[in-house]
Scaffold this motif. Structure first.
Motif, PDB file in Angstrom:
ATOM      1  N   VAL A   1       0.834  -1.211   0.000  1.00  0.00           N
ATOM      2  CA  VAL A   1       0.000   0.000   0.000  1.00  0.00           C
ATOM      3  C   VAL A   1       0.866   1.256   0.000  1.00  0.00           C
ATOM      4  O   VAL A   1       0.382   2.347  -0.300  1.00  0.00           O
ATOM      5  CB  VAL A   1      -0.950   0.064   1.216  1.00  0.00           C
TER       6      VAL A   1
ATOM      7  N   ASN B   1      -4.131  -9.730   6.377  1.00  0.00           N
ATOM      8  CA  ASN B   1      -3.923  -9.459   4.950  1.00  0.00           C
ATOM      9  C   ASN B   1      -2.723  -8.522   4.786  1.00  0.00           C
ATOM     10  O   ASN B   1      -2.791  -7.347   5.132  1.00  0.00           O
ATOM     11  CB  ASN B   1      -5.178  -8.814   4.366  1.00  0.00           C
ATOM     12  N   PRO B   2      -1.587  -9.029   4.260  1.00  0.00           N
ATOM     13  CA  PRO B   2      -0.374  -8.202   4.214  1.00  0.00           C
ATOM     14  C   PRO B   2      -0.484  -7.053   3.224  1.00  0.00           C
ATOM     15  O   PRO B   2       0.251  -6.075   3.326  1.00  0.00           O
ATOM     16  CB  PRO B   2       0.718  -9.196   3.757  1.00  0.00           C
ATOM     17  N   LEU B   3      -1.386  -7.167   2.288  1.00  0.00           N
ATOM     18  CA  LEU B   3      -1.534  -6.133   1.269  1.00  0.00           C
ATOM     19  C   LEU B   3      -2.400  -4.974   1.768  1.00  0.00           C
ATOM     20  O   LEU B   3      -2.023  -3.808   1.657  1.00  0.00           O
ATOM     21  CB  LEU B   3      -2.152  -6.756   0.008  1.00  0.00           C
ATOM     22  N   THR B   4      -3.551  -5.307   2.329  1.00  0.00           N
ATOM     23  CA  THR B   4      -4.481  -4.253   2.752  1.00  0.00           C
ATOM     24  C   THR B   4      -4.323  -3.882   4.213  1.00  0.00           C
ATOM     25  O   THR B   4      -4.794  -2.828   4.639  1.00  0.00           O
ATOM     26  CB  THR B   4      -5.935  -4.710   2.537  1.00  0.00           C
TER      27      THR B   4
ATOM     28  N   MET C   1      -6.487  -2.089  -3.475  1.00  0.00           N
ATOM     29  CA  MET C   1      -5.780  -3.292  -3.920  1.00  0.00           C
ATOM     30  C   MET C   1      -6.343  -4.511  -3.194  1.00  0.00           C
ATOM     31  O   MET C   1      -6.723  -4.428  -2.020  1.00  0.00           O
ATOM     32  CB  MET C   1      -4.284  -3.173  -3.600  1.00  0.00           C
ATOM     33  N   GLN C   2      -6.378  -5.615  -3.905  1.00  0.00           N
ATOM     34  CA  GLN C   2      -6.743  -6.881  -3.297  1.00  0.00           C
ATOM     35  C   GLN C   2      -5.868  -7.973  -3.885  1.00  0.00           C
ATOM     36  O   GLN C   2      -5.445  -7.884  -5.036  1.00  0.00           O
ATOM     37  CB  GLN C   2      -8.228  -7.209  -3.546  1.00  0.00           C
ATOM     38  N   MET C   3      -5.623  -9.004  -3.097  1.00  0.00           N
ATOM     39  CA  MET C   3      -4.716 -10.065  -3.533  1.00  0.00           C
ATOM     40  C   MET C   3      -5.400 -11.419  -3.389  1.00  0.00           C
ATOM     41  O   MET C   3      -6.222 -11.627  -2.497  1.00  0.00           O
ATOM     42  CB  MET C   3      -3.464 -10.032  -2.654  1.00  0.00           C
TER      43      MET C   3
ATOM     44  N   ALA D   1     -13.856  -6.744   9.503  1.00  0.00           N
ATOM     45  CA  ALA D   1     -13.762  -5.321   9.834  1.00  0.00           C
ATOM     46  C   ALA D   1     -15.001  -4.536   9.397  1.00  0.00           C
ATOM     47  O   ALA D   1     -14.973  -3.314   9.335  1.00  0.00           O
ATOM     48  CB  ALA D   1     -12.509  -4.738   9.200  1.00  0.00           C
TER      49      ALA D   1
ATOM     50  N   GLU E   1      -5.760  -5.493   6.661  1.00  0.00           N
ATOM     51  CA  GLU E   1      -6.942  -5.872   7.448  1.00  0.00           C
ATOM     52  C   GLU E   1      -6.660  -7.147   8.240  1.00  0.00           C
ATOM     53  O   GLU E   1      -5.996  -8.054   7.758  1.00  0.00           O
ATOM     54  CB  GLU E   1      -8.145  -6.055   6.531  1.00  0.00           C
TER      55      GLU E   1
ATOM     56  N   ARG F   1     -14.804  -9.976   1.991  1.00  0.00           N
ATOM     57  CA  ARG F   1     -13.358 -10.126   2.074  1.00  0.00           C
ATOM     58  C   ARG F   1     -12.904 -10.201   3.539  1.00  0.00           C
ATOM     59  O   ARG F   1     -13.630  -9.768   4.434  1.00  0.00           O
ATOM     60  CB  ARG F   1     -12.655  -8.959   1.384  1.00  0.00           C
ATOM     61  N   ASP F   2     -11.699 -10.745   3.736  1.00  0.00           N
ATOM     62  CA  ASP F   2     -11.065 -10.794   5.057  1.00  0.00           C
ATOM     63  C   ASP F   2     -12.002 -11.322   6.146  1.00  0.00           C
ATOM     64  O   ASP F   2     -12.278 -10.651   7.140  1.00  0.00           O
ATOM     65  CB  ASP F   2     -10.515  -9.410   5.438  1.00  0.00           C
TER      66      ASP F   2
ATOM     67  N   GLY G   1      -6.474   3.101  -6.382  1.00  0.00           N
ATOM     68  CA  GLY G   1      -5.839   3.092  -5.064  1.00  0.00           C
ATOM     69  C   GLY G   1      -6.236   1.909  -4.203  1.00  0.00           C
ATOM     70  O   GLY G   1      -5.596   1.649  -3.187  1.00  0.00           O
TER      71      GLY G   1
ATOM     72  N   ASN H   1      -8.513 -17.996   9.005  1.00  0.00           N
ATOM     73  CA  ASN H   1      -8.931 -16.918   8.128  1.00  0.00           C
ATOM     74  C   ASN H   1      -9.219 -17.464   6.741  1.00  0.00           C
ATOM     75  O   ASN H   1      -8.432 -18.242   6.201  1.00  0.00           O
ATOM     76  CB  ASN H   1      -7.796 -15.882   8.044  1.00  0.00           C
TER      77      ASN H   1
ATOM     78  N   ARG I   1      -6.422 -18.827   4.487  1.00  0.00           N
ATOM     79  CA  ARG I   1      -5.171 -18.061   4.623  1.00  0.00           C
ATOM     80  C   ARG I   1      -4.405 -18.531   5.850  1.00  0.00           C
ATOM     81  O   ARG I   1      -3.495 -17.868   6.319  1.00  0.00           O
ATOM     82  CB  ARG I   1      -5.476 -16.574   4.755  1.00  0.00           C
TER      83      ARG I   1
END
Lengths: 435, 445
Positions: free
Chosen positions: A256, A368-371, B170-172, B442, A373, B388-389, B168, B371, B357
């Motif tokens: 990020v 989540n290492p990218l976001t 991002m998601q993986m 979240a 969260e 997500r998450d 701006g 997760n 995850r």
């Protein structure tokens, strides 16, 4: 050619010479260890483990292509060198490659080694005995297991650009698990220096947390001011932060913070600096595993992103200079990580005002290492106030975003704990969702 | 002369080849070699371990010296340990040597990996990574009884990762498979494409509001549940040390009668071992049988300590040069008889968790967390909004009772388990319906 160096009966000069005939540049990094682990079950010694090993890592460069290999089998040095040369043929050209680091002035300082440390079962048994003495303070809890590992090692780095560097190091790691009814506790610490460790405190913490976490209550699902212990703050917040400033992740678009240099990424009251020779830290690194001098590096200053962490390859690709953060992995490639992060933020008695204190988080690695969260489970959590734990909490799931936490009104404790890669304070995070 | 009640020697000769590509370029391609032996001696009371590298099994003098060294170390412990006398069994042999795989040129494998990575480079995907590795482990085992065993196992794996970016955000997402035997990365082109599509879809996914709700676990995350929540608590060392919530409950109904959980080192999964680190070849072990705690996984030592009727040896595993620990191999929840549609309809309103995850458990407290890669809201028996998450936590003994349906089809997923040492494992399940679960996210943060 560098000064003549031999390590564990490996003739590095001869290997460099042989490699030079096959490639434009050659680098050899060796790491030799001797260690001993003494384990206990309950409070009695259950096993003694002795280990000695030398790892040899090769990197060669041919036409600006980097090849890698590694071996712990010193009878396979020639095969490993040959494998590195073959590997270079497969790799892509590193745009901007300027070569392995050259011989340059290395900052003054000492190696992180306790010269008086003796690797012996008797020394290890002494630590266990002291941990058990500390654990006995809460006799209602039972130590389940404990372990002491004492190690000493030496790394040697040579390359065909004249680098010839040696570093000695030691490490003592202590840990204990305890249980009290259906409640568990754990504590550990490690340091290169015996004098920095407090085995009694480790034992006492393990049985204290097991004992004091009994009869936990369920708490309402809502937002709390949460205080992370040093261990929890390191596992969740600093781990993801380190990944976000890793130059490789920046270059490959997996952070990020990519493209945000000199931009505001954190609260103006937060600064984060890597201090490789920080006296209170355990890294004491004057140079990285490529031979680049390690200097203090401001990463965030007053909330503004100042720098990323690079090794020689990613620095070349980014058109920047290496920041001296290369470490090694099993296959010989480099990985980037900080030496000793230090955090500056508003300090307070973080447990004075009402909060939820969390000693450990379960599942930090699933964030989540990218976001940034995360939603993780807590262990050894307490409602706290006035510097005291008022009530143990049975179960609390914590959800939030690490990068948002850094932008918020984070406060930290004055005292810190030295963990791998950082000097970590307790962190107080306002309004974190608890489920 | 130090007392030697038992000894064994386990030599592992390893060669690993790995290739990593990033955004269409070869980041690195390397080899690593290792040759480590663990010499283990049971002395008058406890264990002495010596790791020696390199080590030659044919050098009788060196072997004697190493055993004597470990015997000296074994004179130090004070906790009495014994090894149970169990049959060695017959080592199971799958097509694990994969000689053809080794002989294929590295250039060919690199090109195939680049092809796989390209498949994930869909419009909107900002970054991709792919990794391939093949590992050859030759194990030589012998013990004080004169028993000898040899194995040669090849493991291969791929991982592909895609990062989607938009304004701006991002998601993986990532996909991986790991097998015993050979693997061609080009067989997974479809997986790489779907990996990228999911990453793109995640850009518009919502964060889940946490709370208690009905949940459906897909086979991947159901497998993690079997591994984390039940498997670790069924390990003989945890039971011996009194730090497993399942330990005191052997023979007790701890879950729904639909729940049967098995660990099977002989199965052709990523956790396959022809024989364990003590030379014992084990078969399927029913840990939970129709909701009842049935058996624990053991080493010879924990079997002797906990009791011969408490489970089965053959579950001691170790990294090269490390001491054996009681570990899982291929762990799964047995299939039930419910269709996927029936499970969705029964759930009506809740959440579907997909992919894993990773997770973690505290077996002493019986609390676990894991997760999901993503999930879907379930409304009126249908999947709707992507989420997500998403994570799930709970206590083992409650959640096992909350399983009210198990699907008909089981799938296995591969990964590594890190209980002090990293060993390859697989886990799996059919779709599993939980009447109530604590879901974290979240969404209300």
């Amino acid at each position: 050619m560098p000064d003549t160096v031999k390590t564990e009966n490996i003739d590095l000069d001869a290997l460099l010479s042989k490699g030079s005939r096959l490639a434009d540049e050659v680098e050899i990094y060796t790491a030799s260890f001797n260690d001993l682990t003494l384990e206990q079950r309950g409070t009695d010694i259950s096993s003694l483990f002795e280990h000695a090993e030398t790892m040899v890592y090769f990197r060669v460069v041919k036409d600006k292509k980097i090849g890698i290999s590694a071996t712990s089998d010193v009878t396979k040095l020639k095969e490993a060198l040959s494998a590195a040369v073959s590997s270079a043929k497969l790799s892509d050209t590193v745009i901007g490659w300027n070569g392995f680091p050259e011989k340059q002035e290395i900052p003054a300082g000492e190696n992180p080694i306790d010269k008086d440390l003796e690797i012996s079962a008797e020394t290890a048994a002494g630590y266990l005995s002291r941990m058990n003495a500390g654990a006995a303070k809460y006799p209602e809890a039972r130590p389940v297991s404990g372990a002491v590992t004492i190690s000493k090692g030496r790394s040697v780095l040579v390359n065909t650009n004249g680098i010839c560097l040696e570093r000695e190091f030691s490490d003592i790691t202590l840990g204990m698990d305890a249980i009290c009814e259906d409640s568990t506790g754990y504590s550990y610490d490690s340091s290169p220096f015996s004098a920095r460790l407090n085995p009694e405190k480790i034992g006492e913490e393990a049985t204290y947390f097991a004992s004091s976490s009994r009869n936990g209550v369920n708490i309402e699902s809502k937002k709390y001011d949460v205080v992370f212990s040093e261990d929890a703050a390191d596992a969740l917040i600093l781990e993801l932060f380190s990944e976000a400033v890793n130059g490789r992740n920046i270059l490959t678009g997996k952070s990020v913070y990519a493209g945000k240099l000199v931009g505001a990424v954190a609260s103006p009251e937060i600064s984060i600096t890597d201090v490789p020779m920080k006296k209170e830290g355990d890294a004491w690194r004057r140079f990285d595993t490529e031979g680049t001098p390690a200097h203090d590096l401001s990463i965030i200053r007053n909330g503004v992103l100042q720098s990323y962490l690079y090794d020689a390859k990613t620095a070349a690709q980014a058109g920047a200079a290496s920041t001296g953060h290369a470490h090694r992995t099993g296959n010989g490639s480099t990985v980037i990580s900080p030496h000793c992060l230090t955090i500056s933020a508003p300090e307070e008695d973080v447990l004075e005002k009402p909060c939820l204190y969390v000693k450990e988080v379960i599942g930090a690695h699933t964030a989540n290492p990218l976001t940034g969260e995360f939603s993780v489970e807590s262990a050894n959590a307490y409602l706290a106030e006035g510097e005291e734990f008022v009530q143990p909490v049975k179960k609390a799931m914590l959800a939030g975003n690490v990068f948002d936490i850094l932008k918020g009104n984070l406060t930290i404790s004055k005292e810190t704990k030295s963990l791998s890669g950082a000097l970590v304070p307790k962190m107080r995070i306002p309004n974190l969702q608890v489920i | 002369m130090d007392t030697i009640r038992y000894y064994d020697i386990r030599l592992v000769n390893g060669h690993t080849i790995s290739i990593q590509t990033e955004n269409g370029a070869v980041e690195n391609a390397g080899s690593s070699y290792s040759k480590k032996a663990l010499i283990r001696v049971l002395g008058k009371t406890g264990w002495g371990y010596a790791c020696v590298s390199p080590f030659d099994m044919d050098d009788e003098k060196a072997k004697r010296a190493a055993v004597e060294r470990a015997a000296k170390l074994a004179s130090f412990p004070t906790v009495k340990a014994d090894v149970a006398d169990v049959p060695y069994g017959t080592p199971h042999s799958w097509n694990a040597s994969a000689r053809e795989q080794k002989e294929r040129p590295l250039e060919e494998k690199t090109e195939e990996l680049l092809t796989l990575e390209r498949a994930a480079q869909l419009p909107g995907i900002a970054a991709t990574t792919a990794r391939y590795a093949e590992q050859y482990l030759d194990v030589y085992f012998e013990d004080a009884n004169g028993y000898e065993a040899r194995s040669s196992v090849c493991r291969t794996l791929y991982t592909v990762t895609a990062v989607a970016a938009n304004n701006g955000d991002m998601q993986m997402n990532y996909e991986q498979d790991a097998v015993v035997g050979p693997l061609r990365t080009t067989d997974f082109i479809g997986k790489a494409e779907s990996c990228a599509k999911t990453a793109l879809d995640l850009l518009s996914a919502k964060a889940v509001p946490g709370g208690k709700m009905p949940a459906i676990l897909d086979p991947a995350i159901g497998g993690v549940f079997a591994h984390e929540a039940v498997g670790h608590a069924s390990e003989g060392d945890q039971v011996r040390d009194g730090v497993s919530v399942l330990g005191p409950r052997c023979g007790e109904q701890v879950g729904s009668k639909l729940v049967t959980i098995i660990d099977d080192p002989s199965m052709h999964g990523y956790g396959y071992e022809p024989f364990d680190a003590e030379g014992i070849a084990a078969g399927p072990c029913e840990l939970i049988k129709q909701g009842v705690v049935n058996k624990f996984m053991h080493s010879r030592e924990t079997l002797a300590a906990v009791g011969l009727e408490s489970g089965e040896a053959g579950h001691a595993r170790a990294e090269p040069g490390m001491q054996p620990l009681v570990r899982m191999s291929n762990t799964y929840i047995k299939e039930g008889d419910a269709s996927y549609e029936e499970i969705l309809e029964t759930c009506r309103n809740g959440i579907l968790l997909i992919g894993s995850r990773g997770g973690q458990v505290d077996p002493g407290r019986g609390v676990f967390q894991f997760n999901a890669k993503y999930g879907y809201k379930i409304e009126n028996g249908e999947t709707t909004q992507m989420l997500r998450d998403v994570s799930l936590s709970g206590d083992i003994l409650s959640v096992l009772h909350n399983i009210s349906l198990c699907g008909k089809e089981r799938r296995m997923s591969s990964g590594m388990c890190g209980k002090g040492q990293n060993v390859p494992v697989s886990d799996g399940a059919p779709h599993v319906y939980l009447t109530e679960a604590t879901v974290g996210g979240a969404g209300n943060a």
